[in-house]
Design a protein around this motif. Structure first.
Motif, PDB file in Angstrom:
ATOM      1  N   ASN A 103     -59.101 -57.099  -1.855  1.00  0.00           N
ATOM      2  CA  ASN A 103     -60.363 -56.368  -1.983  1.00  0.00           C
ATOM      3  C   ASN A 103     -61.206 -56.603  -0.733  1.00  0.00           C
ATOM      4  O   ASN A 103     -61.815 -57.657  -0.569  1.00  0.00           O
ATOM      5  CB  ASN A 103     -61.109 -56.841  -3.243  1.00  0.00           C
ATOM      6  CG  ASN A 103     -62.320 -55.980  -3.523  1.00  0.00           C
ATOM      7  OD1 ASN A 103     -62.806 -55.272  -2.628  1.00  0.00           O
ATOM      8  ND2 ASN A 103     -62.829 -56.025  -4.741  1.00  0.00           N
ATOM      9  N   SER A 105     -63.876 -55.137   0.078  1.00  0.00           N
ATOM     10  CA  SER A 105     -65.318 -54.962  -0.139  1.00  0.00           C
ATOM     11  C   SER A 105     -66.009 -56.299  -0.356  1.00  0.00           C
ATOM     12  O   SER A 105     -67.236 -56.359  -0.432  1.00  0.00           O
ATOM     13  CB  SER A 105     -65.570 -54.068  -1.352  1.00  0.00           C
ATOM     14  OG  SER A 105     -64.896 -52.850  -1.185  1.00  0.00           O
ATOM     15  N   THR A 106     -65.221 -57.334  -0.501  1.00  0.00           N
ATOM     16  CA  THR A 106     -65.798 -58.678  -0.630  1.00  0.00           C
ATOM     17  C   THR A 106     -65.240 -59.530   0.517  1.00  0.00           C
ATOM     18  O   THR A 106     -64.148 -59.276   1.019  1.00  0.00           O
ATOM     19  CB  THR A 106     -65.407 -59.336  -1.972  1.00  0.00           C
ATOM     20  OG1 THR A 106     -63.985 -59.402  -2.061  1.00  0.00           O
ATOM     21  CG2 THR A 106     -65.952 -58.539  -3.158  1.00  0.00           C
TER      22      THR A 106
END
Ligand SMILES: *[C@@H]1O[C@H](CO)[C@@H](O)[C@H](O)[C@H]1NC(C)=O
Ligand SMILES: *[C@@H]1O[C@H](CO)[C@@H](O)[C@H](O)[C@H]1NC(C)=O
Ligand SMILES: *[C@@H]1O[C@H](CO)[C@@H](O)[C@H](O)[C@H]1NC(C)=O
Length: 425
Positions: A103, A105-106
């Motif tokens: 992920n 986005s993190t």
């Protein structure tokens, strides 16, 4: 060794892109104190990864990880980024692990701590700082693509554009891996992370030109992309696909290609070539830990010139990045063979080669941990194996750092017409 003031630990920058360096400082120690500086990461797969170095504070009571020597731990010597590149699973972890951010986005969160002494297990740290390592810079746009059967994720740099474009392909493990594409977008390229088969499903999907050409055109036709400035980036099988498109496609014209540890032995078609290779893989040697070594199998394929791509047909600048200790693909023999083919055809001036001694197959973005052997699901049979990728940790990490900078310079030169430092973010 009582201290009146607790030590002060600082990490700068505390939030950074994964290819940026950081400075770790410990102050307020007594002069000459032994300490351990430790990095801990709790992965998305719920495993713990760590790295650490043993230091002695100087006469001012300071330890600077970028300026001082580590006398032991997971790395030794003066290594500013050893706390990241020497990460390994903590003792007692599952075997064959590979750390990959799914992920983007993190951030990857890394807890940096300082412990008294060199025997730090079961101790409470004197101080800790949580640092963020990002693949995706602020403002990078992440767009999920499922268009005309093509699956992937497109990352667009911040700003009005238009930007140079890239299509990024990983290897035979399959799946959608976004982290390198996100980082390339953070460095100014609109980049599509192309998923070209799901893990374990290689032979069930269309691995012919069309799929990749459609992927390429999705990048090229995006309103924020300069349509005549689109390149290809591939590792392992993705790099074989890249060479295939560069040599054979009549539909797309990549402006330049970066190929990391791939081969040009899939001349009939990528899928047929891969299936062909899988048939012979049972002949692969194993090492003392039962890890499979594929390089000789690929060497045999390369011996059959009817299976090879005609690299003399490549019309754009091509960068080959090779780990000399790659145990999965005979990367250097491949690069030699490609050089000869291109020389004979008169297009060798398009070739740039980077050979890295003691680097393995998985040349990742800077400061990624080194994985010498990891678990791998082989297609078709869904059989789990350990694959030997090769490389020695320190030279492999150096190769990751050096090749990344040179790949970015190459991409800027051929996609932006500019290799000057101002093009850096
Ligand atoms: C990634 O993390 C973000 C922020 O926590 C979350 O909103 C998103 O759903 C996650 N994406 C996936 C695919 O899990
Ligand atoms: C390649 O072919 C040559 C000549 O046919 C042979 O001597 C050599 O052993 C072959 N190498 C491999 C890796 O199969
Ligand atoms: C080695 O790995 C294979 C699978 O790749 C497995 O079938 C075999 O049992 C393993 N051998 C040993 C000694 O662990």
């Amino acid at each position: 060794m009582s201290q009146i003031v607790p030590p002060i630990l600082s990490v700068a920058p505390i939030r950074a892109l994964v290819d940026e360096t950081f400075k770790v400082l410990v102050d307020n120690l007594s002069p000459g104190s032994p300490v351990t500086v430790h990095a801990l990461h709790h992965s998305e797969d719920q495993d713990y990864w760590e790295a650490y170095g043993h230091y002695i504070s100087d006469h001012r009571g300071r330890v600077s990880v970028s300026d001082d020597m580590s006398f032991g731990g997971t790395y030794t010597g003066k290594e500013a980024m050893g706390l990241l590149w020497s990460m390994r699973p903590v003792p007692g972890s599952r075997t064959g692990l590979r750390l990959r951010k799914m992920n983007v986005s993190t951030p990857m969160l890394v807890q940096i701590s300082v412990y008294r002494g060199h025997d730090f297990r079961d101790q409470t740290p004197l101080a800790s700082v949580l640092t963020e390592r990002w693949y995706m810079a602020p403002g990078v746009q992440r767009i999920e693509i499922n268009e005309d059967g093509v699956r992937g994720t497109l990352f667009i740099p911040p700003g009005p554009g238009p930007f140079p474009g890239l299509m990024d392909m990983w290897g035979g493990g399959g799946g959608l891996l976004e982290y390198r594409a996100a980082l390339l977008a953070s460095r100014g390229f609109a980049c599509l992370a192309l998923e070209y088969f799901k893990p374990g499903e290689l032979s069930s999907v269309d691995l012919e030109f069309k799929y990749f050409e459609k992927g390429f055109n999705i990048v090229k036709d995006h309103p924020k992309v300069m349509p005549d400035k689109v390149g290809l980036f591939g590792l392992s099988l993705g790099s074989s696909v890249t060479m295939y498109l560069a040599a054979e496609s009549k539909v797309v014209e990549p402006r330049c290609c970066v190929c990391v540890n791939g081969n040009h032995g899939f001349g009939i078609s990528v899928r047929e070539g891969y299936i062909q290779m899988e048939k012979t893989l049972h002949k692969a040697r194993v090492d003392e830990n039962n890890a499979s070594i594929w390089r000789d199998v690929v060497l045999q394929i390369l011996n059959d010139s009817s299976l090879k791509l005609d690299m003399g047909k490549v019309k754009c600048p091509l960068m080959l990045v090779s780990g000399v200790d790659d145990q999965n693909t005979p990367a250097v023999e491949v690069a030699e063979d490609i050089s000869q083919m291109m020389r004979a055809a008169g297009n060798e001036h398009l070739l740039t080669r980077l050979d890295y001694p003691d680097a393995g197959h998985l040349i990742e973005p800077p400061f990624s941990p080194h994985f010498r052997a990891t678990n791998f699901i082989v297609h078709g049979k869904g059989e789990k194996k350990i694959l030997l990728w090769g490389g020695q940790t320190k030279p492999h990490s150096d190769a990751q750092e050096d090749s990344w900078r040179k790949m970015l310079t190459f991409l800027r030169l051929h996609l932006c017409g500019d290799a000057s430092p101002k093009a850096k973010l």
